[in-house]
Design an enzyme around this catalytic site. Structure first.
Site, PDB file in Angstrom:
ATOM      1  N   ASN A  11      -0.679  -3.519 -12.866  1.00  0.00           N
ATOM      2  CA  ASN A  11      -1.448  -3.014 -11.736  1.00  0.00           C
ATOM      3  C   ASN A  11      -1.327  -1.496 -11.708  1.00  0.00           C
ATOM      4  O   ASN A  11      -0.319  -0.950 -11.267  1.00  0.00           O
ATOM      5  CB  ASN A  11      -0.921  -3.617 -10.428  1.00  0.00           C
ATOM      6  CG  ASN A  11      -1.668  -3.078  -9.217  1.00  0.00           C
ATOM      7  OD1 ASN A  11      -2.775  -2.559  -9.332  1.00  0.00           O
ATOM      8  ND2 ASN A  11      -1.063  -3.201  -8.050  1.00  0.00           N
ATOM      9  N   LYS A  13      -3.003   0.617  -9.978  1.00  0.00           N
ATOM     10  CA  LYS A  13      -3.300   1.222  -8.678  1.00  0.00           C
ATOM     11  C   LYS A  13      -4.262   2.412  -8.891  1.00  0.00           C
ATOM     12  O   LYS A  13      -5.193   2.316  -9.679  1.00  0.00           O
ATOM     13  CB  LYS A  13      -2.010   1.611  -7.962  1.00  0.00           C
ATOM     14  CG  LYS A  13      -1.024   0.438  -7.865  1.00  0.00           C
ATOM     15  CD  LYS A  13       0.205   0.745  -7.076  1.00  0.00           C
ATOM     16  CE  LYS A  13       1.136  -0.462  -7.046  1.00  0.00           C
ATOM     17  NZ  LYS A  13       2.318  -0.233  -6.195  1.00  0.00           N
ATOM     18  N   HIS A  90      -2.769  -7.589  -2.216  1.00  0.00           N
ATOM     19  CA  HIS A  90      -1.597  -6.759  -2.505  1.00  0.00           C
ATOM     20  C   HIS A  90      -1.091  -6.149  -1.203  1.00  0.00           C
ATOM     21  O   HIS A  90      -1.867  -5.877  -0.277  1.00  0.00           O
ATOM     22  CB  HIS A  90      -1.970  -5.665  -3.508  1.00  0.00           C
ATOM     23  CG  HIS A  90      -0.789  -4.898  -4.024  1.00  0.00           C
ATOM     24  ND1 HIS A  90      -0.198  -3.877  -3.313  1.00  0.00           N
ATOM     25  CD2 HIS A  90      -0.084  -5.028  -5.182  1.00  0.00           C
ATOM     26  CE1 HIS A  90       0.813  -3.397  -4.019  1.00  0.00           C
ATOM     27  NE2 HIS A  90       0.906  -4.077  -5.146  1.00  0.00           N
ATOM     28  N   GLU A  92      -0.265  -3.297  -0.380  1.00  0.00           N
ATOM     29  CA  GLU A  92      -0.925  -2.045  -0.012  1.00  0.00           C
ATOM     30  C   GLU A  92      -2.300  -2.304   0.587  1.00  0.00           C
ATOM     31  O   GLU A  92      -2.743  -1.575   1.487  1.00  0.00           O
ATOM     32  CB  GLU A  92      -1.014  -1.131  -1.238  1.00  0.00           C
ATOM     33  CG  GLU A  92       0.351  -0.603  -1.655  1.00  0.00           C
ATOM     34  CD  GLU A  92       0.416  -0.161  -3.105  1.00  0.00           C
ATOM     35  OE1 GLU A  92       1.519   0.202  -3.536  1.00  0.00           O
ATOM     36  OE2 GLU A  92      -0.620  -0.181  -3.799  1.00  0.00           O
ATOM     37  N   GLU A 161       5.942 -10.352  -4.088  1.00  0.00           N
ATOM     38  CA  GLU A 161       6.294  -8.935  -4.150  1.00  0.00           C
ATOM     39  C   GLU A 161       6.942  -8.526  -2.829  1.00  0.00           C
ATOM     40  O   GLU A 161       6.248  -8.231  -1.861  1.00  0.00           O
ATOM     41  CB  GLU A 161       5.064  -8.076  -4.440  1.00  0.00           C
ATOM     42  CG  GLU A 161       3.799  -8.482  -3.674  1.00  0.00           C
ATOM     43  CD  GLU A 161       2.800  -7.356  -3.554  1.00  0.00           C
ATOM     44  OE1 GLU A 161       2.804  -6.474  -4.417  1.00  0.00           O
ATOM     45  OE2 GLU A 161       2.043  -7.351  -2.569  1.00  0.00           O
ATOM     46  N   GLY A 167       7.967   0.280  -5.265  1.00  0.00           N
ATOM     47  CA  GLY A 167       7.990   1.731  -5.362  1.00  0.00           C
ATOM     48  C   GLY A 167       9.208   2.380  -4.736  1.00  0.00           C
ATOM     49  O   GLY A 167       9.259   3.595  -4.575  1.00  0.00           O
ATOM     50  N   SER A 206       9.297  -3.244  -8.336  1.00  0.00           N
ATOM     51  CA  SER A 206      10.110  -2.347  -9.169  1.00  0.00           C
ATOM     52  C   SER A 206      10.634  -3.044 -10.418  1.00  0.00           C
ATOM     53  O   SER A 206      11.798  -2.887 -10.798  1.00  0.00           O
ATOM     54  CB  SER A 206      11.270  -1.763  -8.353  1.00  0.00           C
ATOM     55  OG  SER A 206      10.793  -0.949  -7.304  1.00  0.00           O
TER      56      SER A 206
END
Length: 245
Positions: A11, A13, A90, A92, A161, A167, A206
């Site tokens: 991914n 992003k 996701h 985000e 996740e 991150g 991560s």
């Protein structure tokens, strides 16, 4: 026990370019596709580029198939440029673009209707984890999708996740991740044992070459949804190697 082909998804992003895509394709197309499946999910503008025999996916999808929805991309369009997968929900997208469980479920249906495979992201925030809400939050996210599926024969993928590990440099240990993956599979079994046996559940949070081998060695972890490390050609290739069945 069903044999599930390991799946590793990059991914990118809002990162990457044509040069990186070419380098990545040249490196991972040499992997044995019978032992691991690699998927690249670059930004939309690069999806039309030739990735040879390396599979590709989109980072999100519109609920609608067409219409006056400026900036959106439909499943029909994604299929037209050769996509096989779509990342849906996701964290985000959930936090920054207000995608609720209901919206995620609708996007899963749009993905399946286009003949694509959804990679459905689920996970808890640090606050939810500290409050002991992990199981309740993840179960609700899984059920929101399964409750709208017309049948369970469609090919779907879940990606756990933990939001607190994305991150941040933090990551769940292999045992911590396995515990959650086993719980997710148990939830799937409540709908269909075949669904539980065949559905691949990825870990994302991560993941690096250094910790991927331990994570992928667990019974219920079938690969990874890779963020930052997927922008490093050698790191991503090594992660794929560590996922080999």
């Amino acid at each position: 026990m069903a044999i599930r082909l390991p799946l590793v998804v990059a991914n990118w992003k809002l990162n990457g370019d044509s040069q990186l895509l070419t380098e990545m394709v040249n490196n991972i197309q040499q992997l044995d596709a019978d032992n691991v499946e690699a998927v690249l999910c670059p930004p939309f503008v690069y999806l039309n580029e030739d990735t040879q025999d390396v599979k590709k996916g989109a980072q999100t999808i519109a609920i609608q198939d067409s219409g006056a929805f400026t900036g959106e991309i439909s499943g029909r369009m994604l299929r037209d440029v050769g996509c096989q997968y779509v990342i849906v929900g996701h964290s985000e997208r959930r936090s920054l673009f207000n995608e609720t469980n209901e919206i995620v479920a609708k996007k899963v249906l749009s993905t399946l209707a286009a003949g694509l495979i959804p990679i459905i992201c689920i996970g808890e925030t640090d606050e939810q984890r500290e409050n002991g809400e992990t199981t309740a939050v993840i179960t609700e996210q899984v059920k929101a999708v399964l409750d709208v599926l017309p049948n369970y024969s469609d090919s779907i993928v879940f990606a756990y996740e933990p939001v607190w590990a994305i991150g941040t440099g933090k990551t769940a240990t292999g045992d911590q991740a396995e515990e959650i993956h086993a719980m997710i599979r148990k939830t799937l079994a409540g709908y269909s044992q075949e669904l539980a046996d065949l559905t691949r559940i990825l870990y994302g949070g991560s993941v690096k070459a250094e910790n991927s081998e331990e994570l992928f060695s667990k019974e219920n972890i079938d690969g990874g949804l890779i963020g930052g490390a997927s922008l490093d050609v050698e790191a991503f290739r090594n992660i794929c190697k560590n996922a080999v069945a």
